[in-house]
Design an enzyme around this catalytic site. Structure first.
Site, short mmCIF file in Angstrom:
data_model
loop_
_atom_site.label_atom_id
_atom_site.label_comp_id
_atom_site.label_asym_id
_atom_site.label_seq_id
_atom_site.Cartn_x
_atom_site.Cartn_y
_atom_site.Cartn_z
N SER A 7 -0.68 5.34 2.13
CA SER A 7 0.70 5.11 1.69
C SER A 7 1.67 5.60 2.75
O SER A 7 1.73 6.79 3.05
CB SER A 7 0.97 5.87 0.38
OG SER A 7 2.38 5.92 0.17
N HIS A 32 -0.47 0.61 1.88
CA HIS A 32 0.21 0.72 0.58
C HIS A 32 1.70 0.96 0.81
O HIS A 32 2.09 1.91 1.51
CB HIS A 32 -0.41 1.87 -0.21
CG HIS A 32 0.07 2.00 -1.61
ND1 HIS A 32 -0.35 1.16 -2.63
CD2 HIS A 32 0.93 2.87 -2.19
CE1 HIS A 32 0.23 1.52 -3.76
NE2 HIS A 32 1.02 2.55 -3.52
N ASP A 34 5.20 1.70 -0.99
CA ASP A 34 5.80 2.19 -2.24
C ASP A 34 7.27 1.81 -2.31
O ASP A 34 8.11 2.37 -1.60
CB ASP A 34 5.64 3.71 -2.32
CG ASP A 34 4.22 4.11 -2.67
OD1 ASP A 34 3.69 3.58 -3.66
OD2 ASP A 34 3.64 4.95 -1.95
N MET A 36 10.62 1.76 -4.41
CA MET A 36 11.26 2.50 -5.52
C MET A 36 12.74 2.17 -5.58
O MET A 36 13.38 2.02 -4.53
CB MET A 36 11.08 4.00 -5.32
CG MET A 36 9.62 4.41 -5.15
SD MET A 36 9.45 6.20 -5.08
CE MET A 36 7.69 6.35 -4.74
N HIS A 65 3.53 -1.85 -4.01
CA HIS A 65 3.56 -1.23 -5.33
C HIS A 65 5.02 -1.13 -5.74
O HIS A 65 5.76 -0.28 -5.22
CB HIS A 65 2.89 0.15 -5.21
CG HIS A 65 2.91 0.97 -6.45
ND1 HIS A 65 2.66 2.34 -6.43
CD2 HIS A 65 3.13 0.65 -7.74
CE1 HIS A 65 2.73 2.81 -7.66
NE2 HIS A 65 3.02 1.81 -8.48
N MET A 67 7.78 -0.02 -7.89
CA MET A 67 8.20 0.92 -8.94
C MET A 67 9.67 0.70 -9.19
O MET A 67 10.54 1.52 -8.85
CB MET A 67 7.90 2.36 -8.48
CG MET A 67 6.41 2.67 -8.49
SD MET A 67 5.96 4.07 -7.44
CE MET A 67 5.91 3.24 -5.86
N MET A 136 -2.30 5.06 -12.46
CA MET A 136 -1.52 6.12 -11.81
C MET A 136 -2.09 7.49 -12.20
O MET A 136 -2.24 7.80 -13.39
CB MET A 136 -0.04 6.06 -12.21
CG MET A 136 0.73 4.87 -11.67
SD MET A 136 0.73 4.69 -9.86
CE MET A 136 1.45 6.26 -9.33
N ASP A 174 -3.89 5.84 -7.68
CA ASP A 174 -2.78 6.25 -6.81
C ASP A 174 -2.16 7.55 -7.32
O ASP A 174 -1.73 7.62 -8.48
CB ASP A 174 -1.73 5.12 -6.84
CG ASP A 174 -0.54 5.35 -5.91
OD1 ASP A 174 -0.54 6.34 -5.16
OD2 ASP A 174 0.39 4.53 -5.97
#
Ligand code: DX5
Ligand code: ZN
Length: 220
Positions: A7, A32, A34, A36, A65, A67, A136, A174
């Protein structure tokens, strides 16, 4: 086949190209990413322009991913930017099936993520349409958090549901994954692992990836 996806949230954002090169050198299976939004989780990170730059800087798959609230509204933009796999949260999207279908319609690989307190039952209807489920093992928002131990049993229960239905859905984990936690997760049935601090928080990130792969293979 075990996959380690470092990540980049734990990497130096001013040196992302170096982080990608170290991931490739260590044998990472994907990167990965992330994403957000400051609403679904209390942090704000990476948008489509950064994904576009990452796409130009590595041959590895980009495992995005999301979020973010209402991820279905963002799929086209992350697909255009170069995402290969898009995982969305069951908790963030009321029209989960439509969003999963939209990911597939773009030729990408769909995944659904669930937070620690979200029961496996939310996956019952959508499971046959997925390539991966992301369990998660922290509450999303930050890297470097402590591993939530009950995730191991949750992975085992999910693996047995997938087997019982004769599906080919990969289980990704994760949050707080490292050399000490990866073994029990492999034994429980997970094959894909995200690692932030356990890779980029280490002095030798490429060696850390190789160490995680060795720990995982040793637990099969
Ligand atoms: C957490 C993110 C994770 C995180 C992992 O909200 O989804 O991908 O970056 O970092 P570590 O491995 O340090 O927990
Ligand atoms: Zn993540």
């Amino acid at each position: 086949m075990i996959e380690i996806a470092p990540s980049i949230l734990s990497a130096d954002f001013a040196r992302l190209a170096e982080a990608l090169a170290l991931a490739e050198k260590g044998g990472a299976g994907a990167i990965h990413v992330d994403v957000m939004d400051g609403h679904f989780v209390p942090n704000l990170t990476i948008g489509p322009p950064v994904v576009r730059s990452l796409r130009e800087a590595t041959r590895l798959s980009l495992d995005c991913h999301l979020m973010i609230e209402r991820p279905g509204e963002w799929i086209a933009r992350y697909a255009d930017a170069g995402a290969d796999r898009i995982t969305i949260h069951a908790e963030a999207e009321p029209h989960l099936q439509r969003a999963v279908q939209a990911i597939r319609d773009r030729g990408l690989v769909p995944g659904v993520a669930i937070n620690p307190a979200t029961p496996l039952e939310v996956l019952d209807e959508i499971l046959p349409e997925l390539d991966q489920v992301l369990v998660m093992s922290v509450n999303p928002g930050f890297s470097g958090q402590r591993f939530w131990e009950p995730a191991v049993d949750k992975v085992a229960r999910l693996a047995s549901r997938i087997r019982a239905r004769g599906l080919a859905v990969a289980i990704q984990v994760d949050g707080g994954v490292g050399p000490a936690t990866i073994g029990p997760l492999v034994a429980a049935g997970a094959t894909r692992f995200v690692a932030g601090n356990a890779v980029y928080g280490q002095p030798d990130p490429a060696g850390a990836i190789r160490g995680l792969l060795a720990a995982a293979e040793g637990s099969r």
